[in-house]
Write an enzyme that holds these catalytic residues in place. Sequence first.
Site, short mmCIF file in Angstrom:
data_model
loop_
_atom_site.label_atom_id
_atom_site.label_comp_id
_atom_site.label_asym_id
_atom_site.label_seq_id
_atom_site.Cartn_x
_atom_site.Cartn_y
_atom_site.Cartn_z
CG HIS B 50 -41.60 -32.85 43.59
ND1 HIS B 50 -42.17 -32.56 44.81
CD2 HIS B 50 -40.72 -31.86 43.32
CE1 HIS B 50 -41.63 -31.44 45.27
NE2 HIS B 50 -40.75 -31.01 44.39
CD GLU B 72 -44.70 -34.84 45.58
OE1 GLU B 72 -45.57 -34.05 45.16
OE2 GLU B 72 -43.77 -34.50 46.32
CG ASN B 459 -50.59 -54.65 10.17
OD1 ASN B 459 -51.75 -55.03 10.36
ND2 ASN B 459 -50.25 -53.85 9.18
#
Lengths: 129, 745
Positions: B50, B72, B459
């Site tokens: 919103h 929304e 990693n």
Amino acid sequence: MKHKEKILIVDDSLYHRSELKKLLLENGYKVFEAADAIDGIQMMRKIHPGLVIMDINMPIMEGVDAVKYMKKVDRNALIVMFSSLDDEKTVMEAIKAGARDYVTKPLDKIKMIETVERLLKSFSIGRNA
Amino acid sequence: MSFEEIDKEELMIFLEEMDELLQVLEEDMLKLEKEPRNPSLVAEIFRAAHTIKGSAATVGFPNLSKLAHAMEAVFSEVRSGKLAVTASLVDTFFHCLDTVRAIKQEIVGAGRDEADIGPNLKMLAKLTAPDTVEEPLPETERPEPEAKPAAAPPPPAPSAPSIFRFFRIKADVAPGCLMPFVRAYQALTFLSETGTLIESTPRISEIEAEEKSFPLEVVISTPAGSERIREIMQMVADVIVLDIVDVEEEEELDEPMPVEAAEEVVKAVAPPEPAPLPEPAPEVPAAQKPSPELSIVKELPVESIEIQAAEAGEEKADASVGFLEKPQESKDAQVRSIRVNVERVDAIMDLVGELVINRTRLTQLSRSLEVSLDSEETTDPFNETADSIELITAQLQEHIMKARLLPIENVFNKFPRTVRSLAKKYGKKIDLVVTGEQTELDRSVLEQIGDPLMHAVRNAVDHGIETVEERIRAGKPETGKIHLSASHIEDHVLITIEDDGKGIDSAKVLKRAVEMNLVTPDSASRMKESDLLSLVFAPGLSSKDEVTEVSGRGVGMDVVRANIEKLNGSVALESKPGRGAKLMIKLPLTLAIIKSLLVTFGKRIFAVPLVTVVQTLRIEREELQTVSGRETIMFRGGALPLLRVDNVYGLSRKPGEKEPGKVYIVVVSWSGRRVGLIVDSLIGDMDIVIRPLGEYIGEAPGISGAAILGDGNIALIVDVGGIIKMTTEEGDSRRALAAGESSRG
């Protein structure tokens, strides 16, 4: 938002201090320790902790007296009593003297952190700006 | 200020806000995946969308606003319970977030928002289409057991003309509360701090005497609203607020509160069972096991007060409309922080740096004044003033440093999304646990650790955690775990990345290192486990894919280390083969101030960052040996190449300066390489405030900055990494030359 607050632990038991210290460090706080109330009060003057966690039964000066003293040093001191289960009368005295809350021993980590965070959030006016 | 500038500033604020909202949305979506029925998450996502919609429209990006509107709308359906959170809803939302992010980039780069939002709109529309049937996501994480009422405020009742209002508050204690009298006392003290206690049952004396505690009924007169009272009551643990009523409105109606409303309130905090009217206060067992109903009505209590107020006040029905859309307005924390342009903070930081320097000079002056004047009347007040300025400056410095600190979550919160998508890509199951994300670091450090950390986390996902099959075969739970944590250790910050994957096979790393000529087979056999692991950081080792295959790690670990060392930090690695690996990164809190060893060469002062210093030695000039044209000494069983500061920086001694007979050697290390710096003397270690050289003289090789010392002298800060690089490149060519000569001879 939680910030890196300084927390002072006043407890004569090394076990409780280290247990608390570990918990608080893990949660990103800066931790200071004192093994008795006199030391605690001096340290408080120096470091201005955001919150103090105070044992009730200590040699030299009892926790409740320490609370009174600390409140004289800093009216806004935020103090949490760390007490054993059967201490309700003393805890009440400490609260009357100006302590803000209590957490019972043995340490309930979730409860302790919840209490610390709640108090810091609610009472540290101006500190978290 | 011209209109254009105002627009620019507005745009900056908008973009910053977008960053925050995107982060909120991303985090909440990840959480929502696990707790699809958590109403506060749904509400927060709705609000964020919103806000984006509104701000985008205001600043003039209709396309973005349109997309946010569609997002929304979907969450409005979810909020009202018409739409369940499904896997495709979550995926669609992540797609939309990517688009929003892309639009943001477009705005930054080109100032437009013309990205194609068509596909996103279609996907969103499909979600709300009536014929889509999909299993809602299962609740994997139960919501918090407490039925916490939301902090959302009802708007102040317009019918109350007086500032002070009277409230009747009813509260009970949670079962299992160990000290009910203390809790009751706390509740009363807290309330009396916000207003005047008119009456209380039981009385405060009864509570103090430990005769009676709960149920508690209090009437107070206060300028605060009911939401503030609720907040205050919630500061007391174990206390359940049953009811907060505006007494005057209660009297106006001249009857007890409406039955439905009372039930609503009770239902909100208690399991749904027919509750009696609030007189006497019902026994409400709270904080029970979470039931689905409970989790859904989690946000209701305030709303029910709304309903109640609306019904009581008749014409106030409108007041409750839209309150869910802007409940943060009452959160004090948000009001108490302000946005400040980073440049301003930096400017203040610089000025404070100047002040620190002058303070030190003042202190020195006052000391010398004391000696030369020898008159206490004059010097005492002066010294006191100097002392207090010193104290104030130190505090000012501390505060401004704090203002520059940001929680590390700004970096950490990128990772859940990365890990999620990487894990999906590799077919692995990974739980990322993040702790200590509130740990704070200087923003300059924060800005620069993002990449190395991302590298390390990748990693861990890529090479640390095994595939599901591998894990099952190894007898491990199929979901791997990566724990990312940050904490303060003294004046450093420790970041760890720990996984429970396969760890690092040090034997294979070593084998590879020997093959790569990084170590000789002879020294390899004597290596300790910790040294073996440090090979992972060795430059040549990492680039080979084969090694990463067998070692489980190594992709660019040298880059990670170099980046961290640039920040005056350090890295260490621990590994338990088959059980996981742990990367530890230690960082300074700030880059602006570093601990340095001050050394002299001739009349010049140099500052060597203390983190790089291994040891200092004092030797006779005769002990210096020359090996293939370079000065060396024997240090810890090996030859240590030496550097003369004058050679490095092209300095020469001034006429009349003579070479001292004894020299000091500062052994420094960077990226695992060591050299010794030959200097004339050591002054000691000191915190210095770094001043960049760039503005004045441009980049100087081997110098990372300058610092002004207390006496006004300037120390140049040695860029240890830089000079080691300079000399090893030179050294490599020399060595090659020497090797060629020896093979011929």
